[in-house]
Each structure stands twice: as structure tokens, then as C-alpha cells.
Motif scaffolding. Structure first.
Motif, mmCIF file in Angstrom:
data_model
loop_
_atom_site.group_PDB
_atom_site.id
_atom_site.type_symbol
_atom_site.label_atom_id
_atom_site.label_comp_id
_atom_site.label_asym_id
_atom_site.label_seq_id
_atom_site.Cartn_x
_atom_site.Cartn_y
_atom_site.Cartn_z
ATOM 1 N N THR A 85 0.815 -1.220 0.000
ATOM 2 C CA THR A 85 0.000 0.000 0.000
ATOM 3 C C THR A 85 0.848 1.269 0.000
ATOM 4 O O THR A 85 0.461 2.278 0.583
ATOM 5 N N GLY A 86 2.011 1.204 -0.630
ATOM 6 C CA GLY A 86 2.777 2.416 -0.859
ATOM 7 C C GLY A 86 4.086 2.546 -0.145
ATOM 8 O O GLY A 86 4.808 3.516 -0.346
ATOM 9 N N GLY A 87 4.428 1.599 0.734
ATOM 10 C CA GLY A 87 5.702 1.663 1.418
ATOM 11 C C GLY A 87 5.831 2.881 2.305
ATOM 12 O O GLY A 87 4.893 3.291 2.992
ATOM 13 N N ALA A 88 7.001 3.506 2.280
ATOM 14 C CA ALA A 88 7.262 4.659 3.141
ATOM 15 C C ALA A 88 6.351 5.834 2.822
ATOM 16 O O ALA A 88 6.017 6.631 3.701
ATOM 17 N N ALA A 89 5.941 5.955 1.565
ATOM 18 C CA ALA A 89 5.090 7.076 1.156
ATOM 19 C C ALA A 89 3.649 6.911 1.611
ATOM 20 O O ALA A 89 2.906 7.889 1.709
ATOM 21 N N ARG A 95 -6.064 5.790 -4.569
ATOM 22 C CA ARG A 95 -5.986 4.328 -4.680
ATOM 23 C C ARG A 95 -6.418 3.626 -3.401
ATOM 24 O O ARG A 95 -6.452 2.391 -3.355
ATOM 25 N N LEU A 96 -6.729 4.381 -2.342
ATOM 26 C CA LEU A 96 -6.976 3.765 -1.047
ATOM 27 C C LEU A 96 -8.138 2.784 -1.083
ATOM 28 O O LEU A 96 -8.053 1.683 -0.529
ATOM 29 N N GLY A 97 -9.218 3.153 -1.748
ATOM 30 C CA GLY A 97 -10.371 2.260 -1.814
ATOM 31 C C GLY A 97 -10.032 0.949 -2.491
ATOM 32 O O GLY A 97 -10.385 -0.136 -1.997
ATOM 33 N N ALA A 98 -9.346 1.019 -3.629
ATOM 34 C CA ALA A 98 -8.974 -0.199 -4.352
ATOM 35 C C ALA A 98 -8.007 -1.048 -3.539
ATOM 36 O O ALA A 98 -8.101 -2.280 -3.524
ATOM 37 N N LEU A 99 -7.073 -0.395 -2.842
ATOM 38 C CA LEU A 99 -6.118 -1.135 -2.027
ATOM 39 C C LEU A 99 -6.813 -1.853 -0.870
ATOM 40 O O LEU A 99 -6.491 -3.000 -0.555
ATOM 41 N N ARG A 100 -7.766 -1.188 -0.255
ATOM 42 C CA ARG A 100 -8.494 -1.836 0.839
ATOM 43 C C ARG A 100 -9.296 -3.031 0.333
ATOM 44 O O ARG A 100 -9.334 -4.082 0.978
ATOM 45 N N ARG A 101 -9.930 -2.857 -0.832
ATOM 46 C CA ARG A 101 -10.665 -3.987 -1.403
ATOM 47 C C ARG A 101 -9.716 -5.135 -1.725
ATOM 48 O O ARG A 101 -10.036 -6.309 -1.494
ATOM 49 N N ASN A 143 -4.040 3.653 6.073
ATOM 50 C CA ASN A 143 -3.706 5.033 5.706
ATOM 51 C C ASN A 143 -3.259 5.872 6.893
ATOM 52 O O ASN A 143 -3.205 7.098 6.804
ATOM 53 N N MET A 144 -2.926 5.223 8.006
ATOM 54 C CA MET A 144 -2.469 5.971 9.180
ATOM 55 C C MET A 144 -1.049 6.500 8.954
ATOM 56 O O MET A 144 -0.241 5.870 8.275
ATOM 57 N N ARG A 145 -0.758 7.630 9.575
ATOM 58 C CA ARG A 145 0.590 8.166 9.517
ATOM 59 C C ARG A 145 1.538 7.284 10.318
ATOM 60 O O ARG A 145 1.146 6.575 11.240
ATOM 61 N N ARG A 146 2.805 7.389 9.965
ATOM 62 C CA ARG A 146 3.829 6.545 10.586
ATOM 63 C C ARG A 146 3.849 6.713 12.103
ATOM 64 O O ARG A 146 3.903 5.729 12.854
#
Length: 414
Positions: A85-89, A95-101, A143-146
Motif C-alpha cells: 500500500t505504498g511503502g514509506a510514502a 488508490r486507497l479504496g482499491a487497495l483496501r478492497r 492510511n495511518m501516519r507513521r
């Protein structure tokens, strides 16, 4: 068991590109291979051995791998989710919805495989259903911050064992049965309360506690893993956690009354308790005494056990990444090729994990006369050869390809 690509990876730590995929972080795959080998060891080898005179001792497999391999497996699942889901970035908002699905679909597919493997006659606590439920629980955290992830992971690791210590005896007291007699299977869905109690609290991988490992991995996967200082930091921090928690446990158990109370609660003699504390087997009743909070026993869910295996997992990941960076920096492509058997196996853990369980069942009669050490070597060599073959061909493992293809296709559909 998830894809491990990262947009921020540097060339020195990136591996070959699987068919249709992104470059992989070699250290993550190497660490996965070590976790897989460790789990195969505890599945095939005895955890305790008889002494020449009287009594028992923990086997080398228990000493090295019991509890540590499976915790590493789950922590790396969190790393894989972060990289997927994007690594460090982190994930792009678009894309969040598609990634969660995609993560949810992967979870259901892995759960189906896990339910199927539960039907095998292997005497193995299959982790895949728990693994899948951890994926589902992780979706709100993607999608939480580090920094937020770091607080969640630390809080879960520190507090969940205490909640586990309070809740598990209560559940055992009010439910009969309070756990499944096997790995979760399709038929267990007919008893949803027992199923829920087993997977979340009373079973071999209580998700209440084990979610902390996945959250830790999700945080680690949001770091710049391809940078040597980050890998070294994981190694140093993990060493401090692993050694500090183990030493704390040893000192606490040296206090007056500690071992006597545990022997009374578990009804074990001195040798039996010593072996149980090292292997995690035959430790029923330990939660009846507050000294449970002082042990660091594998699969106990005790606070010091959770910190110890988390530290060990960070050590393995940091060391694996440093090793891969050193190989590729000194030897270039040749260094990467030398690691192919391990990194290839680590990129196909779902296939190899499921395959070795199927083989243990199918060939149980043929393998029964073989010494367990020989059988373990055979399975490890087979896993490494398959890893080498997949790397040479530039292919995913069959189950990885299936999960990737289905989840990618369905997550894009509206």
C-alpha cells in the motif's frame, strides 16, 4: 505472503521483478524464508527430547524457532501490507479504496486456503485463518501516519497481553468448550462462539495479542527499509527488546516463590517446568498465578514473551536487509543470484507453507521411518530448490499468482 514492492526502495536493496509486478525488497523476502524454515522446523521436529538419564530437554528447534518463527511470519505480513500500500510514502488517496478492497479479497482467499488445510492430518496449528483475520483487522490502519502507527503498535504490544491475562481465564470459565480441538476449519463455523473464542483469545494464535505483531510490521514497512541506517536501527532496537525482555524474565523468575508457584499451578516438576517454559508445551494452569506475567515462554501471550519475539523478529528483518544490501553492494547481480534460493522461497511462502502441509499429510506413511532431522532437511532443500526455480523463471508461486490475480481483478471492478 503479500507483495513487497516499494516505490522508495533503492537499487541496492531491490530484487528481481516478478512477472507483472514491482521489484521486491530482498531483505523482506530473505526474512520470510527464515520464518518459513523456522515454522517447518517446529512442524516436523520434536520440541522436546528425552535425556540419557531421566527427564527431558528442549530441542534445538524449540530453542531457536518456537514462537519466534510464527511471530516473525506475522510481523512480516504487516511489512508486506505496508509495502503493498505504498511503502514509506503510504497509500495515495486516489488508490486507497482499491487497495483496501484488494487486502480484503486477499484475506478471504487466504482464509479459504487455511480452512482447507485444516482438513489435513498433520497435527499442525495452521495459521492462515488467523493470518487472514489479521489482514481484515488491519484495513482501517492502512492510511495511518507513521507516528500514529508507532503509538498504536507500542500500545498494543504493551497492553494486549495484560488484557489477555484478564480475559482468557474468564472466557475459559464461562464457555464449555472454550477452544477448538484443531485448526479452524469449515465445520467450526457451525459453532461461531467457540470459533470466535479460539481465534481471538483461547487458541494457539490469539488475535487479541498477535495483532500487535502485525501493527508493528505495518509501522516498520512505512520506514525507508532500503536505507542501511534504518535496517541497522531495526537490528539494534530489536536486540535490546529481545535480550532485555529475556533477562527481565530470568531475573523475575529468580525471585522467591516464583518457580514454586508456577510448578504448583501447572502441576509440573522442576524439569517439566523448565522444558515447558522453553517450549510452551504443557503449561496449562500457568495463568492461575500472577507469576505468569514474569515468563517469556513461546506462545504464552505473556507480556515479556510478546516483547521478546517482537524483538527477535526485528533483529531478523534488520540483519536480513543488511545482508542483502551487503551482497548486492559487493557483488552486484551475482550477489543477488546467490540469494535466489532463499529470496525465491521467501517470495512464495504461501505456496510453500501450504505445499509442505499437504506433503506432510500425503507422504506421512513414506516419511514415517525417516529420522525427523533428515525429513526436515528434505523439506528445506525442496523449498529452496523451488525458490531457485521460481527466481530463475521470474514467476510467482502458484498460490501467490492466484491470490494476486483474483484480488487485483476484483479490486478494480466497480
Amino acid at each position: 505472503m503479500t507483495e513487497t514492492s516499494s516505490r522508495g526502495a533503492k537499487a541496492g536493496s531491490r530484487g528481481s521483478r516478478p512477472a507483472g509486478g514491482s521489484p521486491r525488497i530482498l531483505g523482506v523476502d530473505l526474512a520470510r524464508a527464515l520464518a518459513l524454515i523456522g515454522m517447518m522446523a517446529v512442524h516436523i521436529l520434536p520440541l522436546r527430547v528425552a535425556l540419557a538419564g531421566d527427564g527431558f530437554a528442549p530441542s534445538w528447534a524449540a530453542t531457536l524457532f518456537s514462537g519466534r518463527a510464527s511471530a516473525l511470519f506475522v510481523l512480516l505480513a504487516g511489512v508486506g501490507l505496508a509495502l503493498l500500500t505504498g511503502g514509506a510514502a503510504g497509500p495515495a488517496a486516489s488508490r486507497l479504496g482499491a487497495l483496501r478492497r484488494s487486502v480484503l479479497i486477499r484475506a478471504w482467499l487466504i482464509a479459504l486456503i487455511g480452512f482447507g488445510l485444516a482438513a489435513l492430518d498433520t497435527n499442525v496449528a495452521v495459521i492462515l485463518v488467523h493470518y487472514a483475520l489479521l489482514f481484515i483487522a488491519a484495513v482501517p490502519f492502512l492510511n495511518m501516519r507513521r507516528r500514529t502507527l508507532a503509538w498504536w503498535a507500542a500500545g498494543w504490544l504493551l497492553l494486549s497481553p495484560l488484557l489477555y491475562y484478564v480475559l482468557r481465564p474468564w472466557v475459559e470459565g464461562v464457555m464449555d468448550p472454550f477452544r477448538l480441538g484443531n485448526s479452524p476449519g469449515f465445520t467450526d463455523l457451525a459453532t461461531p462462539l467457540v470459533f470466535a473464542a479460539d481465534v481471538f483469545l483461547t487458541g494457539y494464535y490469539p488475535l487479541l495479542v498477535w495483532f500487535g505483531f502485525l501493527l508493528t510490521g505495518l509501522f516498520v514497512g512505512r520506514l525507508a527499509l532500503s536505507r542501511p541506517p534504518v535496517a541497522l536501527g531495526l537490528l539494534v532496537a530489536g536486540s535490546a527488546m529481545a535480550v532485555g525482555s529475556k533477562l527481565a524474565s530470568e531475573r523475575l523468575l529468580e525471585l522467591p516463590g516464583a518457580l514454586k508457584s508456577l510448578r504448583s499451578a501447572t502441576e509440573l516438576n522442576a524439569n517439566g517446568l523448565e522444558v515447558a517454559l522453553a517450549t510452551g508445551q504443557r503449561l496449562d494452569g500457568a495463568m492461575d498465578t500472577p507469576w505468569f506475567l514474569a515468563i517469556s515462554t513461546p506462545h504464552s501471550g505473556a507480556p515479556l514473551d510478546v516483547l521478546h519475539v517482537t524483538g527477535c523478529a526485528l533483529v531478523v528483518l534488520g540483519a536480513a536487509q543488511l545482508l542483502c544490501m551487503a551482497f548486492t553492494a559487493l557483488l552486484g547481480g551475482v550477489g543477488e543470484m546467490l540469494l535466489w534460493p532463499l529470496t525465491g522461497a521467501g517470495a512464495a511462502t504461501l505456496t510453500i507453507y501450504a505445499g509442505h502441509l499437504v506433503a506432510l499429510d500425503l507422504f506421512s506413511d513414506v516419511s514415517a521411518p525417516l529420522p525427523r532431522n533428515v525429513l526436515f532437511v528434505i523439506y528445506v532443500v525442496a523449498a529452496l530448490l523451488l525458490g531457485l526455480l521460481l527466481k530463475f523463471m521470474g514467476r510467482r508461486g502458484p498460490l501467490e499468482a492466484l491470490v494476486h490475480g483474483v484480488s487485483t481483478t476484483l479490486s478494480r471492478s466497480k
